[in-house]
Write an enzyme that holds these catalytic residues in place. Structure first.
Site, PDB file in Angstrom:
ATOM      1  N   LYS A   1       0.829  -1.218   0.000  1.00 21.18           N
ATOM      2  CA  LYS A   1       0.000   0.000   0.000  1.00 21.18           C
ATOM      3  C   LYS A   1       0.862   1.267   0.000  1.00 21.18           C
ATOM      4  O   LYS A   1       0.498   2.247  -0.627  1.00 21.18           O
ATOM      5  CB  LYS A   1      -1.007  -0.002   1.143  1.00 21.18           C
ATOM      6  CG  LYS A   1      -0.402   0.163   2.509  1.00 21.18           C
ATOM      7  CD  LYS A   1      -1.463   0.118   3.591  1.00 21.18           C
ATOM      8  CE  LYS A   1      -0.854  -0.150   4.948  1.00 21.18           C
ATOM      9  NZ  LYS A   1       0.079   0.845   5.477  1.00 21.18           N
TER      10      LYS A   1
ATOM     11  N   ARG B   1      -7.063   4.051  11.155  1.00 26.41           N
ATOM     12  CA  ARG B   1      -6.794   2.641  11.470  1.00 26.41           C
ATOM     13  C   ARG B   1      -7.879   2.033  12.351  1.00 26.41           C
ATOM     14  O   ARG B   1      -7.900   0.816  12.541  1.00 26.41           O
ATOM     15  CB  ARG B   1      -5.495   2.499  12.265  1.00 26.41           C
ATOM     16  CG  ARG B   1      -4.186   2.602  11.547  1.00 26.41           C
ATOM     17  CD  ARG B   1      -3.745   1.321  10.890  1.00 26.41           C
ATOM     18  NE  ARG B   1      -2.414   0.861  11.175  1.00 26.41           N
ATOM     19  CZ  ARG B   1      -1.302   1.233  10.543  1.00 26.41           C
ATOM     20  NH1 ARG B   1      -1.331   2.157   9.631  1.00 26.41           N
ATOM     21  NH2 ARG B   1      -0.160   0.673  10.839  1.00 26.41           N
TER      22      ARG B   1
ATOM     23  N   ARG C   1      11.627  -9.104   4.514  1.00 19.62           N
ATOM     24  CA  ARG C   1      12.050  -7.715   4.335  1.00 19.62           C
ATOM     25  C   ARG C   1      13.277  -7.391   5.187  1.00 19.62           C
ATOM     26  O   ARG C   1      13.357  -7.766   6.350  1.00 19.62           O
ATOM     27  CB  ARG C   1      10.883  -6.800   4.735  1.00 19.62           C
ATOM     28  CG  ARG C   1      11.055  -5.381   4.281  1.00 19.62           C
ATOM     29  CD  ARG C   1       9.728  -4.727   4.111  1.00 19.62           C
ATOM     30  NE  ARG C   1       9.187  -4.249   5.387  1.00 19.62           N
ATOM     31  CZ  ARG C   1       8.116  -3.476   5.467  1.00 19.62           C
ATOM     32  NH1 ARG C   1       7.474  -3.114   4.381  1.00 19.62           N
ATOM     33  NH2 ARG C   1       7.672  -3.082   6.635  1.00 19.62           N
TER      34      ARG C   1
ATOM     35  N   ARG D   1      13.621  -4.952  10.674  1.00 16.42           N
ATOM     36  CA  ARG D   1      12.977  -3.991  11.570  1.00 16.42           C
ATOM     37  C   ARG D   1      12.280  -4.740  12.699  1.00 16.42           C
ATOM     38  O   ARG D   1      11.737  -5.812  12.474  1.00 16.42           O
ATOM     39  CB  ARG D   1      11.915  -3.188  10.789  1.00 16.42           C
ATOM     40  CG  ARG D   1      12.464  -1.973  10.111  1.00 16.42           C
ATOM     41  CD  ARG D   1      11.485  -1.318   9.160  1.00 16.42           C
ATOM     42  NE  ARG D   1      10.082  -1.317   9.541  1.00 16.42           N
ATOM     43  CZ  ARG D   1       9.107  -0.819   8.783  1.00 16.42           C
ATOM     44  NH1 ARG D   1       9.402  -0.263   7.618  1.00 16.42           N
ATOM     45  NH2 ARG D   1       7.856  -0.855   9.160  1.00 16.42           N
TER      46      ARG D   1
ATOM     47  N   ARG E   1       0.144  -6.933  13.995  1.00 11.04           N
ATOM     48  CA  ARG E   1      -0.321  -5.869  13.099  1.00 11.04           C
ATOM     49  C   ARG E   1      -1.452  -6.369  12.200  1.00 11.04           C
ATOM     50  O   ARG E   1      -2.413  -5.647  11.932  1.00 11.04           O
ATOM     51  CB  ARG E   1       0.840  -5.348  12.253  1.00 11.04           C
ATOM     52  CG  ARG E   1       1.820  -4.526  13.058  1.00 11.04           C
ATOM     53  CD  ARG E   1       3.197  -4.517  12.444  1.00 11.04           C
ATOM     54  NE  ARG E   1       3.304  -3.665  11.282  1.00 11.04           N
ATOM     55  CZ  ARG E   1       4.260  -3.780  10.374  1.00 11.04           C
ATOM     56  NH1 ARG E   1       5.157  -4.738  10.475  1.00 11.04           N
ATOM     57  NH2 ARG E   1       4.319  -2.956   9.360  1.00 11.04           N
TER      58      ARG E   1
HETATM   59  P1  AMP Z   1       2.835   1.416   9.075  1.00 11.68           P
HETATM   60  O1  AMP Z   1       4.148   1.728   8.420  1.00 11.68           O
HETATM   61  O2  AMP Z   1       1.681   2.133   8.479  1.00 11.68           O
HETATM   62  O3  AMP Z   1       2.604  -0.062   9.224  1.00 11.68           O
HETATM   63  O4  AMP Z   1       2.961   1.991  10.564  1.00 11.68           O
HETATM   64  C1  AMP Z   1       3.984   1.577  11.439  1.00 11.68           C
HETATM   65  C2  AMP Z   1       3.520   1.721  12.867  1.00 11.68           C
HETATM   66  O5  AMP Z   1       3.219   3.107  13.159  1.00 11.68           O
HETATM   67  C3  AMP Z   1       2.259   0.956  13.232  1.00 11.68           C
HETATM   68  O6  AMP Z   1       2.491  -0.393  13.542  1.00 11.68           O
HETATM   69  C4  AMP Z   1       1.769   1.751  14.452  1.00 11.68           C
HETATM   70  O7  AMP Z   1       2.548   1.458  15.593  1.00 11.68           O
HETATM   71  C5  AMP Z   1       2.098   3.181  14.028  1.00 11.68           C
HETATM   72  N1  AMP Z   1       0.970   3.769  13.283  1.00 11.68           N
HETATM   73  C6  AMP Z   1       0.948   4.120  11.960  1.00 11.68           C
HETATM   74  N2  AMP Z   1      -0.238   4.622  11.614  1.00 11.68           N
HETATM   75  C7  AMP Z   1      -1.000   4.612  12.728  1.00 11.68           C
HETATM   76  C8  AMP Z   1      -2.321   5.004  13.031  1.00 11.68           C
HETATM   77  N3  AMP Z   1      -3.150   5.507  12.095  1.00 11.68           N
HETATM   78  N4  AMP Z   1      -2.765   4.858  14.320  1.00 11.68           N
HETATM   79  C9  AMP Z   1      -1.971   4.374  15.256  1.00 11.68           C
HETATM   80  N5  AMP Z   1      -0.716   3.955  15.056  1.00 11.68           N
HETATM   81  C10 AMP Z   1      -0.216   4.083  13.805  1.00 11.68           C
END
Ligand code: AMP
Length: 210
Positions: free
Chosen positions: A13, A88, A122, A154, A165
């Site tokens: 995405k 989210r 990854r 990571r 997640r």
């Molecule tokens: P992502 O790269 O979008 O998977 O985001 C990495 C991490 O950032 C997630 O696992 C959450 O810990 C935090 N995060 C990103 N977007 C959100 C959101 N909309 N609400 C809460 N935590 C977020």
């Protein structure tokens, strides 16, 4: 044009959202990127959120909503934006719903098994480049092509964090799609295809419905 891209972690995405943003000259807004920036630079916010991000948990809704509102209020977002990683959950959805109108909501579909396979392979480098053991391996095993530093996984790409997640995505994020469906702006895309094919599916939707 205001677009939201949804999909489980590993669905690509972020890649698609960036492509759309570049092609349509729209700002790309990724809450994950914003949080990682603060984490890396150990800002006040970064110190608060590290424990959540590394465990694959969500950062609090209040903090996240405030960050998104501040970003969307910037002048460059007057033309629209591409949102990745937000909203989210229901609280974030409600907040965004009263903040602004959305034109397209694209959901990139991918089964968990494939998401786990993709994320599990990854590898990251501290210079910012990322690799994949199967799809985009470095020339020399374990070493960055660009800067020569050792590659690493990571924390949030460790299996337990990935599963966490994905579970959050199914339990907290997917239920909010119903409201977008009702508004007639929800579109599902097959994420198992190549980056280019997925991108073409999205372009088609935008083109046919603009
Ligand atoms: P992502 O790269 O979008 O998977 O985001 C990495 C991490 O950032 C997630 O696992 C959450 O810990 C935090 N995060 C990103 N977007 C959100 C959101 N909309 N609400 C809460 N935590 C977020």
């Amino acid at each position: 044009m205001r677009i939201i891209i949804f999909g489980p972690q590993g669905s690509g995405k972020g890649t698609q959202a960036e492509l759309i943003a570049r092609r349509h000259h729209l700002p790309y807004i990724s809450t994950g990127d914003i949080f990682r920036y603060h984490l890396k630079n150990q800002t006040e916010l970064g110190k608060k959120i590290g424990v959540y991000i590394n465990a694959g948990k969500l950062v609090s809704d209040d903090l996240t909503n405030e960050i998104v509102k501040n970003r969307i209020d910037q002048p460059d977002c007057a033309v629209g934006f591409v949102l990745d990683g937000y909203p989210r959950d229901q609280v974030q959805f409600d907040f965004l719903y009263q903040l602004t109108k959305i034109d397209f909501v694209i959901v990139i579909e991918l089964i968990d098994q494939e998401a786990i396979r993709r994320l599990g392979g990854r590898l990251a480098c501290k210079c910012g480049l990322s690799y994949h053991l199967d799809f985009n391996p470095p020339k020399k095993t374990g070493v960055c092509d660009r800067c020569g530093h050792a590659l690493f996984k990571r924390d949030d790409d460790q299996l337990e964090a990935i599963k966490k997640r994905l579970a959050i995505y199914h339990q907290e994020t997917e239920p909010i799609f119903a409201a977008y469906l009702k508004d007639g702006i929800l579109y599902h895309i097959d994420g198992s295809k190549s980056i280019e094919e997925v991108y073409q599916q999205i372009e088609k939707i935008i083109h046919q419905n603009s």
